[in-house]
Design an enzyme around this catalytic site. Sequence first.
Site: not given
Length: 226
Positions: A95, A159, A188
Amino acid sequence: MKKFTEKELAQYIDHTILKPYVSSEEIKAICDECREYDFKMIAINSAPVAFCKEQLKDTNVHVGAAISFPLGQTTIETKVAEVRNAIKDGCDEIDYVINITELKNKNYAYIKKEMEEIVHVCREHEILSKVIFENCYLTKEEIEIMSKIALEVGPDFIKTSTGFGTGGATIEDVKLMKSIVIDKVKVKAAGGIRDLQTCLAMIDAGAERIGTSNGVKIIKELRELN
């Protein structure tokens, strides 16, 4: 709203421990929770990747490394080096935080290059890639631009947030991101997801992964309902 078993919902959750002052004992406790509840991933900073990989070696729980966290203000070369190091240490997912300054500068070529290089390394090693926008600092137009760049480059996920900014995931932002990437890239939701109701609302809006430090609480709430 879709109904979930405990096991099904746990597979949406990236169980998170990203604060800078945690001890190894605290990280181990989160690993133990990941094992007990069979969460999809433990989300950690990149330094303890090898430690967590060892703790979770006999499980299906992924180890996820946060890259250039939480500000994103490092060079592409530095981010790529951190990604490679985390992969060397055994991570299963990445991430990374975008360079928000370059997005604000409208330097979209830079943003795309950064994403391409990190996604390339992840694909090369069969590692999942997630791009953190940090939506609380972005305009709706910038969220749309980031989503369109992701649609071109093809990371596994985009995300909403780090959880360290001035705001976290919102239903509106999840829906906006999902409306652009459709089923080509997953979304996400992370930041401020502290209970079952919020978690389920994010999934209903289109999120396919949930980042939260309240995974155990959320599963226990579901258990009480069932």
